[in-house]
Design a protein around this motif. Sequence first.
Motif, PDB file in Angstrom:
ATOM      1  N   VAL A 295      51.631  57.124  33.798  1.00  0.00           N
ATOM      2  CA  VAL A 295      52.867  57.149  34.569  1.00  0.00           C
ATOM      3  C   VAL A 295      52.686  57.918  35.877  1.00  0.00           C
TER       4      VAL A 295
ATOM      5  N   HIS B 295      51.876  55.427  38.215  1.00  0.00           N
ATOM      6  CA  HIS B 295      53.065  54.710  38.684  1.00  0.00           C
ATOM      7  C   HIS B 295      53.738  55.477  39.814  1.00  0.00           C
TER       8      HIS B 295
ATOM      9  N   GLU C 253      58.052  50.242  30.542  1.00  0.00           N
ATOM     10  CA  GLU C 253      58.265  50.973  31.794  1.00  0.00           C
ATOM     11  C   GLU C 253      59.749  51.005  32.152  1.00  0.00           C
TER      12      GLU C 253
END
Length: 308
Positions: free
Chosen positions: A65, A68, A232
């Motif tokens: 993440v 991300h 997600e």
Amino acid sequence: MCLKIKISYIITLLFLIGLSTKSHAINPEKYVVNQFSVENFPLVSKGKIASIFVDDKDYTGVLKVVGHLENDIFKVSDLHPKRIKKIAGAEDFVVIIGTLGKSKIIDQLAKQGKIDVHQLQGKWEKFTTQIIENPFKGIKKALVIAGSDKRGTIYGIYDLSNQIGISPWYFWADVPVKKQSELHVLPGVHTQGEPKVKYRGIFINDEAPALTGWAFEKYGGFNSKFYDTVFELILRMKGNYLWPAMWGRMFYVEDPQNAFLADEYGIVMGTSHHEPLTRAHAEWGKSNGKWDFNTNSEALIQFLEGRN
């Protein structure tokens, strides 16, 4: 209409039990602004961007993440942050991300009293985001995102993404990203506390034919590539729970990576009304006999215990 937006129809029980308006809210008080101030943390300013540090021994889902977040910052600013492997490699301004008990640097900051450990220790899915002045030699300011557990840290990361302008629905509803050249984090301890509802999630209901056709066209089925986008979305919405597609689908069988990916992200998996103990309805074949505990208990017990 974009095919992806059909998810708003397909997931008919979107956050059925809800997200509290005061705890884990989707639109919390704004703490990222576009104005420079000496008190603020310059995430992006005057063509420069803060680097990012995360302990490589933290949860793999956290590391994923963080990637991300790096991409999100690039989408907004056209600048890609550098991920450093050692805090000694940081200069001036750095974002430090980690989970209490999994990140040595977070534990060190807590031991030094720079992070209030009592705000995180023993908490469920909580994060704090704050500025720390001169945390280490050569660093003027650090923006520290600390989580009480895996999902707490992940929520803190995605919360910053939301603050800079990345909608949780950027993929599924094609929400556009507004470009910004200045991103500054305000002082204070920013947190949404613990969620008031422990498990919050979605049920992919009545997915055939609309979502099924799209999933097979784009991903080859309801596999880990497809569920990566669903997990997600859930985490960006600060959820943690999923009932997967069930019309002839077998979450754990069709792609064994589905289960590993759910565990990596920290998604709690369940199964829908007539699919007990994570056994999909499609897994019960005619060869197993009648679904009747009175006459076929041995086969039923074997089937239900077979997921272990």
